[in-house]
Scaffold this motif. Structure first.
Motif, short mmCIF file in Angstrom:
data_model
loop_
_atom_site.label_atom_id
_atom_site.label_comp_id
_atom_site.label_asym_id
_atom_site.label_seq_id
_atom_site.Cartn_x
_atom_site.Cartn_y
_atom_site.Cartn_z
N MET A 1 0.85 -1.20 0.00
CA MET A 1 0.00 0.00 0.00
C MET A 1 0.87 1.24 0.00
O MET A 1 1.83 1.35 0.76
CB MET A 1 -0.91 0.00 1.24
CG MET A 1 -1.82 1.22 1.31
SD MET A 1 -2.83 1.23 2.83
CE MET A 1 -3.87 -0.19 2.52
N SER A 2 0.54 2.19 -0.83
CA SER A 2 1.31 3.43 -0.91
C SER A 2 1.05 4.30 0.30
O SER A 2 -0.07 4.36 0.82
CB SER A 2 0.92 4.19 -2.18
OG SER A 2 1.48 5.49 -2.15
N LEU A 6 -2.51 6.57 3.15
CA LEU A 6 -2.66 6.51 4.60
C LEU A 6 -3.20 7.83 5.13
O LEU A 6 -2.65 8.90 4.86
CB LEU A 6 -1.32 6.19 5.27
CG LEU A 6 -0.71 4.83 4.93
CD1 LEU A 6 0.63 4.66 5.62
CD2 LEU A 6 -1.66 3.71 5.34
N ILE A 7 -4.28 7.76 5.88
CA ILE A 7 -4.89 8.96 6.42
C ILE A 7 -4.10 9.44 7.64
O ILE A 7 -3.55 8.64 8.40
CB ILE A 7 -6.37 8.69 6.79
CG1 ILE A 7 -7.13 10.01 6.93
CG2 ILE A 7 -6.48 7.85 8.04
CD1 ILE A 7 -8.64 9.82 6.91
N ASN A 8 -4.02 10.74 7.82
CA ASN A 8 -3.27 11.35 8.91
C ASN A 8 -4.12 11.34 10.19
O ASN A 8 -5.17 11.97 10.25
CB ASN A 8 -2.90 12.79 8.52
CG ASN A 8 -1.98 13.45 9.53
OD1 ASN A 8 -2.25 13.45 10.72
ND2 ASN A 8 -0.89 14.02 9.04
N THR A 9 -3.67 10.59 11.21
CA THR A 9 -4.48 10.46 12.43
C THR A 9 -4.57 11.77 13.21
O THR A 9 -5.57 12.02 13.88
CB THR A 9 -3.91 9.36 13.35
OG1 THR A 9 -2.53 9.61 13.61
CG2 THR A 9 -4.07 7.99 12.70
N ASN A 47 -8.67 18.17 1.31
CA ASN A 47 -7.96 18.01 0.03
C ASN A 47 -7.56 16.55 -0.18
O ASN A 47 -7.64 16.01 -1.30
CB ASN A 47 -6.72 18.90 -0.01
CG ASN A 47 -7.08 20.37 -0.10
OD1 ASN A 47 -8.18 20.72 -0.54
ND2 ASN A 47 -6.16 21.24 0.29
N PHE A 48 -7.12 15.89 0.89
CA PHE A 48 -6.70 14.49 0.80
C PHE A 48 -7.89 13.60 0.43
O PHE A 48 -7.78 12.69 -0.39
CB PHE A 48 -6.09 14.05 2.13
CG PHE A 48 -5.73 12.59 2.19
CD1 PHE A 48 -4.56 12.12 1.60
CD2 PHE A 48 -6.56 11.68 2.83
CE1 PHE A 48 -4.23 10.77 1.65
CE2 PHE A 48 -6.24 10.33 2.89
CZ PHE A 48 -5.06 9.88 2.29
#
Length: 321
Positions: A1-2, A6-9, A47-48
């Protein structure tokens, strides 16, 4: 997985906080960032994800449909994140369990700070607090491992004991009362004002009664109660007096601000706080409990006590400190 997926916690935590507080300013205060930083993190998260999370023109802030969906998922994800961290970090803890007994005054004073420190090295800390004699019974029946108590249990050979600290009883009177400094003033107080004391099953009551008998004076009136909060509160409300250890005075909470305290004129009455355990129990763990207790007392709690009740800490003596 790139990594790009990954979401920023941290951004998730900020998002959840804004959604709960409903203003950027309130969220900023809770998280410890500026409103500008909060706004930038929310924008970066939007944006993400490629969606708008908040209705920008509403006051207080409202979630969009996408925001409501993310809010439910984000809280669940953050909770799982905390559980993972706790599970991994607990592997570093040195001991699995501790069943700790705390006397009433210890639980109501330095107990929370002590338990917080113990949780750093012990996976599970189970605490029982209350009067001394029931805690002694719990120790003897092996329902607790270590007891911090003002009762030494001297007649039990299977127990090991260590002195944690000693405290000199203080004379407590209603705030604003004429200072009780001389023995003559103390004798007058005994026969003129009501004594507020603990119930008969209290070891502190037993010690105070012995001192009063040695003076040959009988209090004019007396009221017996079961908690330090009531003892100190009634001293104020009834313009009475009492003889209690400093930690009991602290444990009385807000009532302690309504009284003054003095050394007992011409007399000395000391309570010793012990750490007691059965010999068959983990010696290294109980020794560590003793060391941490003394550290918490000298480095944290007595500093706090002196700040809030100036002069009270001088009646407390920790060996080797």
């Amino acid at each position: 997985m790139s990594d790009l997926n990954l979401i920023n916690t941290l951004q998730l935590k900020i998002f959840v906080t804004v959604a709960e507080e409903r203003t950027l300013k309130a969220a900023a205060v809770k998280i410890g960032q500026t409103p500008s930083a909060i706004s930038q993190n929310i924008k970066a998260l939007e944006n993400f994800l490629g969606v708008t999370l908040f209705e920008r023109d509403s006051r207080p802030i409202l979630l969009t449909k996408a925001g409501r969906r993310l809010f439910a998922l984000a809280r669940e994800l953050l909770q799982k994140n905390d559980e993972i961290l706790e599970a991994v970090r607990s592997e570093k803890k040195k001991y699995e369990t501790l069943r700790l007994g705390l006397g009433e005054s210890a639980a109501g004073s330095f107990g929370p700070q002590l338990i917080a420190e113990l949780n750093k090295i012990i996976t599970s800390v189970d605490v029982v607090s209350g009067l001394t004699l029931p805690l002694v019974s719990a120790l003897m029946s092996e329902k607790i491992d270590v007891l911090l108590s003002p009762y030494p249990i001297k007649d039990e050979e299977e127990l090991e004991r260590e002195v944690l600290f000693q405290e000199d009883f203080v004379l407590v009177v209603k705030k604003g009362h004429e200072p009780i400094i001389s023995e003559e003033a103390f004798q007058t107080l005994i026969i003129s004002r009501p004594l507020i004391e603990y119930n008969q099953d209290s070891s502190d009551r037993i010690q105070a009664d012995r001192l009063l008998r040695s003076l040959g004076q009988k209090p004019a009136l007396h009221t017996s109660v079961s908690t330090s909060y009531l003892v100190v509160g009634l001293v104020s409300q009834l313009d009475g007096w009492s003889l209690i250890p400093p930690f009991n005075l602290w444990a009385a909470g807000l009532s302690s601000s309504e009284v003054d305290f003095y050394p007992i004129p011409g007399r000395s009455l000391t309570r010793t706080y012990w750490m007691v355990r059965k010999q068959i129990r983990n010696h290294a763990l109980s020794q560590l409990v003793g060391e941490i207790t003394k550290k918490v007392l000298t480095e944290r709690f007595l500093v706090k006590m002196e700040r809030q009740l100036p002069g009270l800490s001088r009646f407390i003596h920790v060996p080797g400190k």
